[in-house]
Structures are given as structure tokens and as C-alpha cells.
Design a protein around this motif. Structure first.
Motif, mmCIF file in Angstrom:
data_model
loop_
_atom_site.group_PDB
_atom_site.id
_atom_site.type_symbol
_atom_site.label_atom_id
_atom_site.label_comp_id
_atom_site.label_asym_id
_atom_site.label_seq_id
_atom_site.Cartn_x
_atom_site.Cartn_y
_atom_site.Cartn_z
ATOM 1 N N UNK A 14 0.811 -1.219 0.000
ATOM 2 C CA UNK A 14 0.000 0.000 0.000
ATOM 3 C C UNK A 14 0.835 1.256 0.000
ATOM 4 N N UNK A 15 0.212 2.337 0.388
ATOM 5 C CA UNK A 15 0.890 3.630 0.407
ATOM 6 C C UNK A 15 1.083 4.098 1.846
ATOM 7 N N UNK A 16 1.946 5.087 2.021
ATOM 8 C CA UNK A 16 2.228 5.611 3.367
ATOM 9 C C UNK A 16 2.620 7.072 3.284
ATOM 10 N N UNK B 212 5.371 -0.415 1.561
ATOM 11 C CA UNK B 212 4.583 0.797 1.296
ATOM 12 C C UNK B 212 5.346 1.681 0.329
ATOM 13 N N UNK B 213 4.588 2.397 -0.495
ATOM 14 C CA UNK B 213 5.178 3.420 -1.347
ATOM 15 C C UNK B 213 4.630 4.769 -0.879
ATOM 16 N N UNK B 214 5.487 5.767 -0.834
ATOM 17 C CA UNK B 214 5.109 7.060 -0.254
ATOM 18 C C UNK B 214 4.116 7.800 -1.179
ATOM 19 N N UNK B 215 3.002 8.249 -0.575
ATOM 20 C CA UNK B 215 1.976 9.001 -1.322
ATOM 21 C C UNK B 215 1.944 10.472 -0.926
ATOM 22 N N UNK C 115 2.508 -2.350 -5.515
ATOM 23 C CA UNK C 115 1.959 -3.606 -6.060
ATOM 24 C C UNK C 115 2.952 -4.311 -6.976
ATOM 25 N N UNK C 116 3.572 -3.541 -7.872
ATOM 26 C CA UNK C 116 4.532 -4.131 -8.818
ATOM 27 C C UNK C 116 5.685 -4.794 -8.086
#
Ligand code: 4EH
Length: 232
Positions: free
Chosen positions: A75-77, A192-195, A218-219
């Protein structure tokens, strides 16, 4: 082998479902669990809905109802560490609940009796992620992720979480998933990927970057799934 893949929001699992293509929908406990056969292993995929309570329920169901042998969260963080820019990837080595507070009784932030402030994730799974990142030249940070039932959009709250937990990023589900996995003895991985950077602009950045960052997470998560399958 059955692997559980979790997100919190639909956007966080959509790219994964899209890649897998073929799945069965199982309704349980007022949620949908997507079951797929992927390269001869079973995947159970779900978004929990937002926050610690929903993510606790989903993680528990994945393990006790759907027999998942590990849980991978994607997800994102919100970024705290200034090294983390929007789109960057981080894996949690440990997670804490930043909003758990019985300090009135002299306990540290994030602690309740018989619990622990920091819950560790699977070193094995983290090592797989780091190997992939290294061999594919992908920048991957590892660090502490703080979880709480609040969307943080304040420099003041962000500073509290940094000062109290030395956290690198924050979100709303990771620590509860890690706690369930820890108590049920199931390996846990949180990516997590930064949003956004959890400051006053956070809600605007979040709306702009949710989809692109969720896709990046996701990738990378699916590369880890592929590697887990190859390793057996
Ligand atoms: O699942 C929640 C989402 C925000 S709430 C936690 N997720 C996204 C991670 C996250 C986060 N958490 C706390 C990214 N940035 C964060 C931040 N603070 N700054 C939400 C967002 N949009 C619609 C509905 N709820």
C-alpha cells in the motif's frame, strides 16, 4: 502454499488483481476475499478497509479462515524520513501503534501490559525484498513504520511520531497486521510506497499520488511473490 496479500483500500490491491486476471470472489465477514491460483500456489487477496480494526479482522481471517501461511501487505504511506520522496518504497523492519496511549499510568507510548511497542516483521521476507531491489537496481528503504487510526496531515503530529518512535513512515494498518501475524506465528511483510509526507499538504498529495504509488508498491510486491514461489 497459500499466501495472503492485503491492502487497506481498493486502489492498493487493484493492480495486483489486474495482473493475476483470474480469481474467485468469496464473501466473508462483510468483506470480499479474492482467491486465485497463481503459478501453482494459492493467493488470497483482500483490501481490509481503512484502519487498525478492519486490518486486524482481515489479517485474522486470512490466517484462521483462509489458511494463509504468510501475509504480505502492499500500500501507500506518509513519509517521515526526509530521504523518502513520493513514490519511494519502504519495507517495515518493525512497526508500532503511535496512537496507543496509556502514558497516564507511566507506560511508554505504544505500550500496553503484555504487549510490546515494536513488532518485528519476517527477516526472511525482508531479505528477499532487499535481494530483488539490489539485483534490479530499485531503491528500497527499510525502517520503522508507525501506525495509528488517523490520517496525519500535521507537521506537529509527524514530529511527535518521529521523536517518539524514530519512525520513517506512517500509515493506518501495518502494526495491527504485524501484531496478528506475530501472535499467530505467521511471517509478515509490510511494503509501502510514499503518497505524501504527512504534512499540511498531505491530503492533496495523497489524492494526486495514491494510484501511482499504490501501483509501485503492487509491482514490487508481485516480484516478491514470484521469488517466494521460485524459492519454494
Ligand atoms: O488506509 C489509509 C489511507 C488514508 S485515509 C492509510 N493509508 C492511506 C496510508 C497513508 C497514510 N496514513 C496516515 C498514506 N498517507 C497517510 C497519512 N497518514 N498521511 C483515507 C484516504 N483517502 C480516502 C479515505 N481515507
Amino acid at each position: 502454499m497459500t499466501i495472503g496479500i492485503m491492502g487497506a483500500m481498493p486502489e492498493e490491491i487493484e493492480p495486483i488483481l489486474k495482473k493475476i486476471g483470474n480469481y474467485e470472489e468469496i464473501k466473508y465477514a462483510n468483506n470480499t476475499y479474492y482467491k486465485a491460483n497463481y503459478n501453482n500456489i494459492n493467493l488470497i487477496i483482500a483490501y481490509s478497509k481503512i484502519g487498525k480494526v478492519f486490518s486486524t479482522l482481515t489479517a485474522s481471517n486470512m490466517i484462521n479462515k483462509f489458511s494463509c501461511e504468510m501475509i504480505l501487505f502492499s500500500g501507500v504511506a506518509g513519509g517521515i524520513n526526509p530521504d523518502l520522496k513520493i513514490g519511494d518504497l519502504i519495507i517495515a523492519t518493525s512497526l508500532a501503534q503511535h496512537d496507543l496511549d496509556i502514558t497516564a499510568f507511566g507506560h511508554p507510548h505504544g505500550y500496553v501490559p503484555e504487549g510490546k511497542v515494536f513488532i518485528e516483521t519476517s527477516e526472511k521476507l525482508n531479505n528477499i525484498a532487499k535481494e530483488i531491489a539490489k539485483s534490479e537496481n530499485i531503491t528500497l528503504k527499510e525502517g520503522i513504520i508507525a501506525t495509528g487510526d488517523q490520517f496525519v496531515s500535521s507537521s506537529e503530529r509527524k514530529k511527535f511520531i518521529l521523536d517518539t518512535f524514530k519512525a520513517d513512515a506512517l500509515e493506518m494498518e501495518g502494526a495491527s497486521v504485524a501484531l496478528v501475524c506475530d501472535d499467530l506465528d505467521v511471517p509478515c511483510f509490510v511494503l509501502r510506497s510514499i503518497s505524501d509526507t504527512a504534512n499540511e499538504e498531505a491530503s492533496f498529495d495523497f489524492d494526486e499520488f495514491l494510484k501511482s504509488s499504490a501501483k509501485k508498491s503492487s509491482n514490487f510486491l508481485m516480484k516478491i511473490v514470484d521469488k517466494i514461489i521460485i524459492n519454494g
